[in-house]
Write a protein that holds these residues in place. Structure first.
Motif, short mmCIF file in Angstrom:
data_model
loop_
_atom_site.label_atom_id
_atom_site.label_comp_id
_atom_site.label_asym_id
_atom_site.label_seq_id
_atom_site.Cartn_x
_atom_site.Cartn_y
_atom_site.Cartn_z
N THR A 1 17.59 5.52 -7.52
CA THR A 1 16.51 6.39 -8.33
C THR A 1 15.15 5.38 -8.46
O THR A 1 15.26 4.26 -8.35
CB THR A 1 16.75 6.77 -9.39
N GLY A 2 14.25 6.10 -8.47
CA GLY A 2 12.91 5.52 -8.80
C GLY A 2 12.41 4.75 -7.56
O GLY A 2 13.03 5.05 -6.40
N THR A 3 11.47 3.93 -7.59
CA THR A 3 10.85 3.13 -6.42
C THR A 3 11.35 1.58 -6.73
O THR A 3 11.18 1.06 -7.66
CB THR A 3 9.35 3.03 -6.67
N ARG A 4 12.07 1.15 -5.54
CA ARG A 4 13.08 -0.04 -5.93
C ARG A 4 13.05 -0.69 -4.58
O ARG A 4 12.88 -0.11 -3.21
CB ARG A 4 14.29 0.26 -6.17
N GLY B 1 9.74 -1.40 -1.78
CA GLY B 1 9.27 -0.04 -2.44
C GLY B 1 9.59 0.92 -1.88
O GLY B 1 8.81 1.75 -1.59
N ALA B 2 10.91 1.08 -1.61
CA ALA B 2 11.66 2.37 -1.22
C ALA B 2 11.51 3.33 -2.62
O ALA B 2 11.99 3.43 -3.69
CB ALA B 2 12.89 2.29 -0.76
N ALA B 3 10.97 4.67 -2.14
CA ALA B 3 10.58 5.78 -3.26
C ALA B 3 11.87 6.87 -3.12
O ALA B 3 11.77 7.63 -2.26
CB ALA B 3 9.36 6.27 -3.06
N VAL C 1 0.98 -1.20 -0.06
CA VAL C 1 -0.03 -0.11 -0.04
C VAL C 1 0.90 1.19 0.05
O VAL C 1 1.43 1.49 1.06
CB VAL C 1 -0.94 -0.06 1.21
N GLY C 2 1.00 1.94 -1.22
CA GLY C 2 1.83 3.00 -1.14
C GLY C 2 3.38 2.46 -1.32
O GLY C 2 3.61 1.55 -1.76
N THR C 3 4.32 3.47 -0.77
CA THR C 3 5.67 3.31 -0.86
C THR C 3 6.38 3.53 0.43
O THR C 3 5.67 4.04 1.56
CB THR C 3 6.24 4.14 -1.93
N LEU C 4 7.56 3.11 0.50
CA LEU C 4 8.55 3.67 1.85
C LEU C 4 9.29 4.79 1.55
O LEU C 4 9.90 4.79 0.46
CB LEU C 4 9.12 2.48 2.29
#
Length: 461
Positions: free
Chosen positions: A417-420, A357-359, A312-315
């Protein structure tokens, strides 16, 4: 969890992906609670190597995204209840009027029977105190579930082999009237064959809640091994109508125990299995699935997965993150930190922690961590996509003179970079390398000065 000595020998499948959601210890009997934008997960704790339901304390975990879970240690144990002697079994917590009430079954030292105690705290993560100094109620049965109806009336259901309820008073530590036994009929709870003393499927572990005007009772059915079934009713005390199977017999544990919530627009089903290495009927692990109710409000039948619920979302990696916030790990454990809260320890070469999901957005320039080492230290490799994935930075951790002698290290990063998915992979010599308390990325110039004392990341005391 069942009090019957049933044993089913099952070889568990190897754990993969993000289920079970906790890997640093064995957990059982999930009781999720939604509060202030987070899910707080209250669990039992199976001791390593158990050959019975050897349980001495309860644990709390929390998550804002249902994949990265923060360990809040054990804020409640048998020692909290001076009158209890054993069996920290399945309970549930609820919030009301600024306090959190946790109802748990334990063995009463004076009588030798199972009783229901209640503990209270001003924080969802405790510490919890015995609210009464005695049992709330006692009839030798277990597995309390609690909910507050739209009218404000609170109900406590519990029971194995029977099903009971009381109406709790507004203080949540007393009740009105005598306990009422729910009629266990085939129409209400399904028919069981071959066991005259247990004519219905109801076994234990009720989870009672209300959704869209319908009352649900999700329960462990027909030991052993158990499956999860459910019934519905037009009112909080019945009459109940059996609706069928939620989760078939699966998962390497001969018990199961459900918890159901709605969170951030989705519905989630928590349960336990024996999927971790060494897992089984007495060494269980909590997992979760996302599901959708049918248009008529019925619950679909679902199976256990290793994927778990979607994020749910990102970190946010630019906010300070506790090291014990973990989506998956290998090799590490957690322990209380001298700076407050918990830290990750018992780290050896090749161990790693996954944060999902680290943004990172346009990129991170540096990484800072709070670390300690009683040896010569080691390295924290920052990798994306896997434990052997793209290396975006390496922080060297020196010896600090003790496992709780903390210092802060910072290293440059490039390419995040990005969400990884972020992996903190640990490297160094033999033996234990280092402990890590918290970490944080920065976009440039390093993070702001942080206090040595761990501040709450949850907005609660």
């Amino acid at each position: 969890m069942s009090v019957l000595l049933c044993l089913v020998v099952v070889t568990p499948a190897p754990a993969r992906a993000d289920n079970p959601i906790v890997q640093t210890s064995y957990t059982a009997d999930p009781a999720p609670l939604v509060h202030n934008g987070r899910v707080y997960l209250y669990t039992g704790h199976d001791e390593d190597g158990s050959t019975y339901f050897t349980m001495r304390d309860w644990r709390v975990w929390s998550s804002a995204d249902l994949v990265n879970w923060t360990d809040h240690d054990s804020p409640l144990s048998l020692t909290t209840f001076a009158w209890a002697s054993a069996d920290a079994w399945a309970g549930q917590a609820i919030y009301r009027d600024g306090r959190f009430y946790w109802y748990v079954p334990v063995k009463n030292r004076a009588t030798g029977r199972m009783a229901i105690g209640v503990a209270v705290s001003q924080s969802p993560t405790g510490p919890f105190q015995d609210a009464l100094g005695r049992p709330l109620l006692e009839n030798g049965e277990i597995d309390p579930t609690v909910f507050i109806d739209d009218t404000g009336q609170a109900y406590l259901h519990w029971g194995n082999p029977n099903l009971w309820y009381v109406r709790l008073n507004a203080d949540m530590t007393s009740f009105s009237g005598a306990p009422t036994q729910v009629p266990l009929t085939a129409a209400g709870f399904g028919a069981r064959s071959g066991n005259p003393s247990r004519p219905t499927l109801y076994e234990e572990g009720p989870w009672v809640y209300k959704r869209n005007g319908v009352y649900y009772n999700v329960f462990a059915a027909e030991c052993c091994s158990e499956f999860i079934a459910y019934s519905t009713a037009p009112g909080p005390t019945g009459p109940w109508t059996y609706r069928g199977t939620v989760m078939p017999r699966q998962g390497g544990s001969f018990t199961n125990h459900a918890g159901v919530i709605d969170f951030n627009g989705g519905s989630y089903f928590f349960y336990h299995n024996g999927a971790l290495p060494g897992g089984g009927g007495y060494t269980r692990s909590v997992a979760v699935e996302k599901f959708s109710y049918h248009p008529d409000g019925t619950i679909p039948t679902m199976s256990m997965t290793t994927a778990g619920a979607p994020q749910v979302g990102t970190l946010n990696p630019f906010a300070r993150q506790e090291a014990e916030t973990i989506a998956w790990e290998t090799g590490v454990e957690t322990e209380p930190s001298s700076e407050g809260g918990m830290n990750v320890g018992w780290i050896e070469n090749g161990d790693w922690i996954k944060v999902k999901g680290a943004a990172f957005g346009n990129g991170a320039a540096s990484f800072t961590a709070r670390v300690a080492s009683a040896t010569s230290g080691g390295r924290i490799e920052l990798r994306l996509g896997g434990p052997d994935g793209t290396l975006v930075g390496t922080c060297t951790v020196p010896g600090t003179g003790g496992w709780q002698t903390w210092t802060t290290v910072t290293c440059p990063t490039a390419g995040a970079t990005g969400t990884r998915d972020l992996y903190l992979r640990f490297a160094g010599g033999s033996g234990y390398l280092l402990n890590i308390n918290w970490w944080q990325f920065a976009t440039g110039g390093g993070p702001a000065e942080l206090p040595l004392r761990r501040a709450s990341t949850l907005g609660v005391s």
